[in-house]
Motif scaffolding. Structure first.
Motif, mmCIF file in Angstrom:
data_model
loop_
_atom_site.group_PDB
_atom_site.id
_atom_site.type_symbol
_atom_site.label_atom_id
_atom_site.label_comp_id
_atom_site.label_asym_id
_atom_site.label_seq_id
_atom_site.Cartn_x
_atom_site.Cartn_y
_atom_site.Cartn_z
ATOM 1 N N GLU A 74 0.834 -1.209 0.000
ATOM 2 C CA GLU A 74 0.000 0.000 0.000
ATOM 3 C C GLU A 74 0.868 1.258 0.000
ATOM 4 O O GLU A 74 2.045 1.225 0.347
ATOM 5 N N CYS A 112 -5.265 7.349 7.580
ATOM 6 C CA CYS A 112 -6.050 6.996 6.400
ATOM 7 C C CYS A 112 -7.198 6.077 6.809
ATOM 8 O O CYS A 112 -7.275 5.630 7.958
ATOM 9 N N ARG A 113 -8.102 5.812 5.879
ATOM 10 C CA ARG A 113 -9.254 4.958 6.163
ATOM 11 C C ARG A 113 -9.021 3.511 5.731
ATOM 12 O O ARG A 113 -9.457 2.585 6.401
ATOM 13 N N GLN A 114 -8.360 3.330 4.565
ATOM 14 C CA GLN A 114 -8.247 1.994 3.970
ATOM 15 C C GLN A 114 -6.829 1.437 3.975
ATOM 16 O O GLN A 114 -6.643 0.263 3.651
ATOM 17 N N VAL A 115 -5.846 2.264 4.305
ATOM 18 C CA VAL A 115 -4.457 1.808 4.347
ATOM 19 C C VAL A 115 -3.844 2.256 5.664
ATOM 20 O O VAL A 115 -4.351 3.171 6.329
ATOM 21 N N GLU A 128 -5.557 7.091 -1.475
ATOM 22 C CA GLU A 128 -5.114 5.899 -0.752
ATOM 23 C C GLU A 128 -5.075 4.754 -1.753
ATOM 24 O O GLU A 128 -6.051 4.517 -2.480
ATOM 25 N N LYS A 130 -3.811 0.621 -2.898
ATOM 26 C CA LYS A 130 -3.348 -0.741 -2.633
ATOM 27 C C LYS A 130 -2.558 -1.210 -3.857
ATOM 28 O O LYS A 130 -3.013 -1.056 -5.007
ATOM 29 N N VAL A 155 -8.220 3.144 -3.400
ATOM 30 C CA VAL A 155 -9.283 2.590 -2.567
ATOM 31 C C VAL A 155 -9.885 3.642 -1.639
ATOM 32 O O VAL A 155 -10.816 3.356 -0.878
ATOM 33 N N GLY A 156 -9.372 4.856 -1.721
ATOM 34 C CA GLY A 156 -9.906 5.936 -0.907
ATOM 35 C C GLY A 156 -9.402 7.274 -1.413
ATOM 36 O O GLY A 156 -8.256 7.378 -1.858
#
Length: 202
Positions: A74, A112-115, A128, A130, A155-156
């Motif tokens: 990520e 961050c929210r997703q990483v 963000e 992946k 992803v974000g």
């Protein structure tokens, strides 16, 4: 003039990066397995697809950002606006491994929210990502080019609300910075629009 890059250009400086410009700056943040964070700008960065949202950055050599992104799977791509130009440049320093470039440049780490890696809180927008693929291309002779290309799926997305105008991201408010050739940069302060022609409208 014409020249084959493999044979030299005969100019005071290689014009390649000035010709392939402007290029958005990938201000890449990552987090190592031991928890240490890294932040560095990459001038070889761009989007390659909108569905899915794919971006890539290219590291000439096995530098920290590419190495960490490959290991962690990520990274974040932080947008550099004109107001952050000097601090972005500070993070380009060849600091010893383990130095926190956020602290070095007086930047704020935001979650961050997703990483798991942090993002630059001051950035007008952040992607963000992946990691979906890491490429190590060869040259024409089949020799390793010494380049690591890290491709990530977004992803974000974080956007500073102040950068929105009538629901659109206003790049002139962000004054997005781009990398040119030599030691040169440019900030977007003016845009114009053109609608793509349709054959049936001709």
């Amino acid at each position: 003039m014409f020249y084959d890059p493999r044979e030299g250009h005969g100019l005071p400086h290689d014009p390649f990066k000035a010709i392939v410009a402007p290029r958005p700056i990938g201000w890449i943040s990552t987090r190592r397995e031991d928890g240490a964070v890294n932040l560095a700008p990459y001038s070889f960065f761009n989007a390659i697809s909108s569905d899915p949202h794919l971006v890539w950055f290219s590291s000439e050599g096995a530098k920290d950002s590419a190495t960490i992104a490959r290991q962690s799977g990520e990274f974040c791509a932080n947008l550099v606006g004109r107001a952050l130009a000097e601090r972005m440049n500070e993070t380009a320093i060849d600091a010893p491994r383990g130095v926190n470039e956020f602290e070095l440049a007086g930047l704020t780490e935001a979650p961050c929210r997703q990483v798991s890696c942090p993002r630059v809180a001051e950035a007008a927008a952040v992607l963000e990502c992946k990691v979906v693929q890491v490429l190590e291309p060869d040259d024409l002779e089949g020799n390793p080019a010494g380049v690591i290309v890290v491709m990530g799926q977004v992803v974000g997305v974080h956007i500073d609300d102040a950068m929105l105008k009538d629901g659109l991201f206003d790049i002139t408010r962000a004054q997005t910075l781009s990398r040119l050739g030599y030691m040169d940069y440019a900030a977007v302060t003016e845009t114009f629009a053109m609608r793509r022609p349709r054959w049936g409208d001709a």
